[in-house]
Motif scaffolding. Structure first.
Motif, PDB file in Angstrom:
ATOM      1  N   UNK A   1       5.674   3.539   0.414  1.00  0.00           N
ATOM      2  CA  UNK A   1       4.235   3.710   0.548  1.00  0.00           C
ATOM      3  C   UNK A   1       3.631   2.339   0.791  1.00  0.00           C
ATOM      4  N   UNK A   2       2.884   2.196   1.861  1.00  0.00           N
ATOM      5  CA  UNK A   2       2.287   0.907   2.215  1.00  0.00           C
ATOM      6  C   UNK A   2       0.770   1.039   2.145  1.00  0.00           C
ATOM      7  N   UNK A   3       0.152   0.140   1.409  1.00  0.00           N
ATOM      8  CA  UNK A   3      -1.291   0.168   1.221  1.00  0.00           C
ATOM      9  C   UNK A   3      -1.838  -1.235   1.416  1.00  0.00           C
ATOM     10  N   UNK A   4      -2.835  -1.378   2.269  1.00  0.00           N
ATOM     11  CA  UNK A   4      -3.497  -2.674   2.474  1.00  0.00           C
ATOM     12  C   UNK A   4      -5.006  -2.419   2.490  1.00  0.00           C
ATOM     13  N   UNK A   5      -5.730  -3.245   1.770  1.00  0.00           N
ATOM     14  CA  UNK A   5      -7.188  -3.115   1.702  1.00  0.00           C
ATOM     15  C   UNK A   5      -7.831  -4.478   1.920  1.00  0.00           C
ATOM     16  N   UNK A   6      -8.909  -4.478   2.697  1.00  0.00           N
ATOM     17  CA  UNK A   6      -9.610  -5.723   3.004  1.00  0.00           C
ATOM     18  C   UNK A   6     -11.081  -5.613   2.650  1.00  0.00           C
TER      19      UNK A   6
ATOM     20  N   UNK B   1       0.541  -5.907   8.366  1.00  0.00           N
ATOM     21  CA  UNK B   1      -0.767  -5.343   8.011  1.00  0.00           C
ATOM     22  C   UNK B   1      -1.729  -6.378   7.437  1.00  0.00           C
ATOM     23  N   UNK B   2      -1.379  -7.655   7.543  1.00  0.00           N
ATOM     24  CA  UNK B   2      -2.190  -8.742   6.997  1.00  0.00           C
ATOM     25  C   UNK B   2      -3.627  -8.644   7.497  1.00  0.00           C
ATOM     26  N   UNK B   3      -4.586  -8.632   6.562  1.00  0.00           N
ATOM     27  CA  UNK B   3      -5.998  -8.627   6.917  1.00  0.00           C
ATOM     28  C   UNK B   3      -6.509  -7.314   7.467  1.00  0.00           C
ATOM     29  N   UNK B   4      -5.749  -6.219   7.310  1.00  0.00           N
ATOM     30  CA  UNK B   4      -6.174  -4.920   7.847  1.00  0.00           C
ATOM     31  C   UNK B   4      -6.268  -3.903   6.716  1.00  0.00           C
TER      32      UNK B   4
ATOM     33  N   UNK C   1      -5.021  -0.326   5.785  1.00  0.00           N
ATOM     34  CA  UNK C   1      -3.914   0.499   6.245  1.00  0.00           C
ATOM     35  C   UNK C   1      -3.353   1.257   5.055  1.00  0.00           C
ATOM     36  N   UNK C   2      -3.026   2.521   5.255  1.00  0.00           N
ATOM     37  CA  UNK C   2      -2.358   3.294   4.211  1.00  0.00           C
ATOM     38  C   UNK C   2      -1.483   4.330   4.879  1.00  0.00           C
ATOM     39  N   UNK C   3      -0.194   4.334   4.537  1.00  0.00           N
ATOM     40  CA  UNK C   3       0.728   5.283   5.146  1.00  0.00           C
ATOM     41  C   UNK C   3       2.037   5.281   4.381  1.00  0.00           C
ATOM     42  N   UNK C   4       2.760   6.367   4.500  1.00  0.00           N
ATOM     43  CA  UNK C   4       4.134   6.414   4.045  1.00  0.00           C
ATOM     44  C   UNK C   4       4.994   6.062   5.245  1.00  0.00           C
ATOM     45  N   UNK C   5       5.914   5.131   5.056  1.00  0.00           N
ATOM     46  CA  UNK C   5       6.727   4.652   6.168  1.00  0.00           C
ATOM     47  C   UNK C   5       8.202   4.767   5.800  1.00  0.00           C
ATOM     48  N   UNK C   6       9.056   4.623   6.792  1.00  0.00           N
ATOM     49  CA  UNK C   6      10.505   4.598   6.590  1.00  0.00           C
ATOM     50  C   UNK C   6      10.994   3.187   6.812  1.00  0.00           C
ATOM     51  N   UNK C   7      11.828   2.714   5.895  1.00  0.00           N
ATOM     52  CA  UNK C   7      12.485   1.431   6.059  1.00  0.00           C
ATOM     53  C   UNK C   7      13.900   1.710   6.546  1.00  0.00           C
ATOM     54  N   UNK C   8      14.301   1.203   7.718  1.00  0.00           N
ATOM     55  CA  UNK C   8      15.622   1.513   8.262  1.00  0.00           C
ATOM     56  C   UNK C   8      16.738   0.830   7.486  1.00  0.00           C
TER      57      UNK C   8
END
Length: 190
Positions: A29-34, A176-179, A181-188
């Motif tokens: 889970x990736x979460x970024x808030x600005x 996602x620096x400075x953005x 963004x919120x999503x569930x992602x896959x790490x290969x």
């Protein structure tokens, strides 16, 4: 003849899908808030550090985070010449995802119901999670002793993903620096 080509192309497609799906090992889970009042850019001088009460895990992540930011073309600087301060944090924890309970009671028709003897066994289902957290604060607020966070990026995944492929985990945050963004992602896989 035509049927063989269709079957062959279906088989190739299924094989390719299996390869793709087997390559997706970890979910995250990736979460970024600005804070919209600030707009950090790659060109701004950036000092990357750990917090005052940092853990060994924080300090282990620090050189990797610096390398990834430098590889992406960020302007890394020392504290005195920076505009922003990026604080690196890492946290592993175990959460309870469910509880299983079994109870046994003894019924007695002679006494008209359940006797007072029972045994209950409880088992907690748990899951391990790891977080890598990047917090961007203004340098002036750090100097004043009251850090103002203007951006935070956080990725939550299996701790093994962080240990097995730290660059991939950090790269997902750097992107996602400075953005917002919120999503569930896959790490290969590696």
């Amino acid at each position: 003849m035509r049927c063989n080509r269709v079957i062959r192309s279906l088989a190739i497609g299924i094989f390719a899908a299996c390869i793709c799906l087997s390559g997706c090992r970890y979910s995250a889970g990736l979460l970024a808030r600005q804070d919209p009042a600030y707009t950090p850019t790659k060109a701004d001088p950036l000092f990357v550090t750990v917090g005052v009460h940092s853990s060994i895990q924080d300090r282990q992540m620090l050189p990797l985070v610096r390398q990834e930011f430098q590889a992406e073309g960020f302007n890394l600087a020392d504290f005195d010449n920076s505009k922003w301060v990026l604080v690196v944090g890492r946290d592993d924890r175990t959460i309870v995802t469910g509880t299983t309970s079994n109870s046994v009671g003894i019924a007695s028709p002679a006494l008209g119901g359940l006797l007072g003897v029972s045994t209950t066994k409880t088992h907690d289902e748990t899951e391990k999670l790891g977080d890598v957290i990047l917090s961007l604060v203004t340098k002036e607020s750090v100097v004043r002793g009251d850090p103002i966070e203007i951006w935070q990026g956080k990725i939550t995944t299996d701790p093994e993903a962080i240990n097995d492929q730290p660059k991939t985990v950090i790269r997902a945050l750097v992107d996602q620096y400075g953005k917002n963004f919120e999503d569930d992602i896959r790490l290969p896989n590696k």
